[in-house]
Design a protein around this motif. Structure first.
Motif, short mmCIF file in Angstrom:
data_model
loop_
_atom_site.label_atom_id
_atom_site.label_comp_id
_atom_site.label_asym_id
_atom_site.label_seq_id
_atom_site.Cartn_x
_atom_site.Cartn_y
_atom_site.Cartn_z
N ALA A 32 1.04 -1.60 0.23
CA ALA A 32 -0.03 0.30 0.18
C ALA A 32 1.07 0.98 0.21
O ALA A 32 0.25 1.71 -1.00
N ASN A 33 2.50 1.53 0.40
CA ASN A 33 2.78 2.37 0.44
C ASN A 33 4.59 1.81 0.83
O ASN A 33 4.61 1.22 1.91
N THR A 34 5.00 2.32 0.61
CA THR A 34 6.91 2.22 0.62
C THR A 34 7.64 3.80 1.27
O THR A 34 7.21 4.80 0.72
N VAL A 35 8.75 3.42 1.73
CA VAL A 35 10.26 4.88 1.53
C VAL A 35 11.08 4.43 1.04
O VAL A 35 11.45 3.57 1.46
N VAL A 36 11.14 4.78 0.07
CA VAL A 36 13.01 5.06 -0.86
C VAL A 36 13.48 6.10 -0.61
O VAL A 36 13.12 6.95 -0.77
N PRO A 37 14.32 5.97 0.63
CA PRO A 37 15.27 7.65 0.74
C PRO A 37 15.54 8.04 -0.51
O PRO A 37 16.29 7.31 -1.22
N GLU A 38 16.09 9.27 -0.29
CA GLU A 38 16.72 9.76 -1.36
C GLU A 38 18.14 9.36 -1.96
O GLU A 38 18.96 9.50 -0.68
N GLY A 39 18.10 9.89 -3.12
CA GLY A 39 19.24 8.34 -3.35
C GLY A 39 19.16 6.63 -2.87
O GLY A 39 20.80 6.17 -3.62
N LYS A 40 17.98 6.98 -3.15
CA LYS A 40 18.21 4.68 -2.45
C LYS A 40 16.88 4.18 -3.96
O LYS A 40 16.36 5.11 -4.21
N THR A 41 17.63 2.85 -4.25
CA THR A 41 16.71 2.27 -4.73
C THR A 41 15.48 1.27 -4.88
O THR A 41 14.91 1.15 -5.29
N ALA A 42 16.03 1.17 -3.35
CA ALA A 42 14.64 -0.19 -2.57
C ALA A 42 14.49 0.52 -1.29
O ALA A 42 14.89 1.32 -0.65
N PRO A 43 13.00 -0.01 -1.12
CA PRO A 43 12.60 0.81 -0.29
C PRO A 43 13.08 -0.30 1.23
O PRO A 43 13.55 -1.13 1.24
N VAL A 44 13.03 1.23 2.28
CA VAL A 44 13.45 0.70 3.98
C VAL A 44 12.21 0.93 4.50
O VAL A 44 12.72 0.10 5.80
N TRP A 45 11.15 0.50 4.60
CA TRP A 45 10.30 0.76 5.05
C TRP A 45 8.86 0.76 4.23
O TRP A 45 8.84 0.59 2.75
N ALA A 46 7.62 -0.92 4.34
CA ALA A 46 6.47 -0.71 3.41
C ALA A 46 5.75 -1.16 4.35
O ALA A 46 5.68 -1.80 6.24
N TRP A 47 4.39 -0.37 4.18
CA TRP A 47 2.68 -0.94 5.17
C TRP A 47 1.96 -1.79 3.10
O TRP A 47 1.47 -1.70 2.08
N LEU A 48 2.13 -3.07 4.18
CA LEU A 48 1.67 -4.10 3.59
C LEU A 48 -0.14 -4.37 3.66
O LEU A 48 -0.64 -4.34 5.17
N GLU A 49 -0.55 -4.96 3.27
CA GLU A 49 -2.78 -5.22 3.79
C GLU A 49 -2.99 -6.33 3.21
O GLU A 49 -2.82 -6.39 1.84
N SER A 50 -3.67 -6.95 3.40
CA SER A 50 -4.57 -7.80 2.90
C SER A 50 -6.59 -7.30 3.59
O SER A 50 -5.72 -8.47 4.22
N GLU A 51 -6.60 -7.46 3.02
CA GLU A 51 -8.11 -7.63 3.51
C GLU A 51 -8.26 -6.46 4.80
O GLU A 51 -7.75 -5.36 4.87
N LYS A 52 -8.83 -6.85 6.20
CA LYS A 52 -8.18 -5.99 7.01
C LYS A 52 -7.07 -6.26 7.83
O LYS A 52 -7.22 -6.51 9.00
N ALA A 53 -6.12 -7.33 7.53
CA ALA A 53 -4.90 -7.46 7.92
C ALA A 53 -4.13 -6.34 7.43
O ALA A 53 -3.55 -5.95 5.76
N ASN A 54 -2.83 -5.86 8.32
CA ASN A 54 -2.23 -5.21 7.95
C ASN A 54 -0.55 -5.09 8.84
O ASN A 54 -0.73 -5.65 10.10
N LEU A 55 0.14 -4.74 7.49
CA LEU A 55 1.60 -4.93 8.57
C LEU A 55 2.32 -4.02 7.91
O LEU A 55 2.32 -4.01 7.17
N MET A 56 3.09 -3.41 8.88
CA MET A 56 4.77 -2.44 8.45
C MET A 56 5.68 -3.52 8.91
O MET A 56 6.09 -3.73 10.06
N VAL A 57 7.13 -3.35 7.83
CA VAL A 57 7.90 -3.89 7.48
C VAL A 57 8.76 -2.75 7.58
O VAL A 57 8.21 -2.04 6.07
N GLY A 58 10.40 -2.80 8.27
CA GLY A 58 10.84 -1.49 8.12
C GLY A 58 11.82 -2.59 8.18
O GLY A 58 12.31 -3.31 9.50
N MET A 59 13.27 -1.87 7.64
CA MET A 59 14.59 -2.57 7.41
C MET A 59 15.00 -2.43 9.34
O MET A 59 15.11 -1.23 9.92
#
Length: 123
Positions: A32-59
């Motif tokens: 649903a959302n990611t954060v890719v720091p300036e100058g980087k190509t890969a996300p360091v954080w993501a918001w994942l969702e599936s119906e009523k389930a949500n999970l944040m993952v971060g480096m």
């Protein structure tokens, strides 16, 4: 008056956000959302969702020690046998389905890439 919690979302520190995104996609999660720091190509954080389930993952800022993961994540499915079979087809290794007294529909264990324990259970 006690505080009124409206929602709870787990945040898991991971070694590789993109690997976690791919893993959780096999469980039905979409980004649903990611954060890719300036100058980087890969996300360091993501918001994942599936119906009523949500999970944040971060480096993680340090190494992930799978033996120190002290939280279980319960994920619920309509058909645990079908879900387990689909995951096996995708190359994952969920445990055998067990039927403890508190989960008569059945549950099985699966570990994510960082050693977090996911308990997949039938609603």
């Amino acid at each position: 008056m006690a505080a009124q919690t409206r929602s709870l979302v787990a945040f898991a520190h991971v070694a590789d956000v993109e690997a976690s995104i791919r893993f959780y996609a096999d469980l039905g999660f979409k980004v649903a959302n990611t954060v890719v720091p300036e100058g980087k190509t890969a996300p360091v954080w993501a918001w994942l969702e599936s119906e009523k389930a949500n999970l944040m993952v971060g480096m993680s800022s340090g190494p992930i020690d799978a033996s120190q993961q002290a939280v279980l994540f319960y994920l619920y499915y309509d058909d645990i046998k079908q879900t387990r079979a689909a995951l096996v087809e995708l190359g994952h290794a969920p445990g055998e389905i067990k039927y403890p007294f508190y989960m008569p529909g059945g549950e099985c264990r699966l570990e994510d890439p960082d050693g977090y324990v996911l308990m997949l259970a039938q609603i």
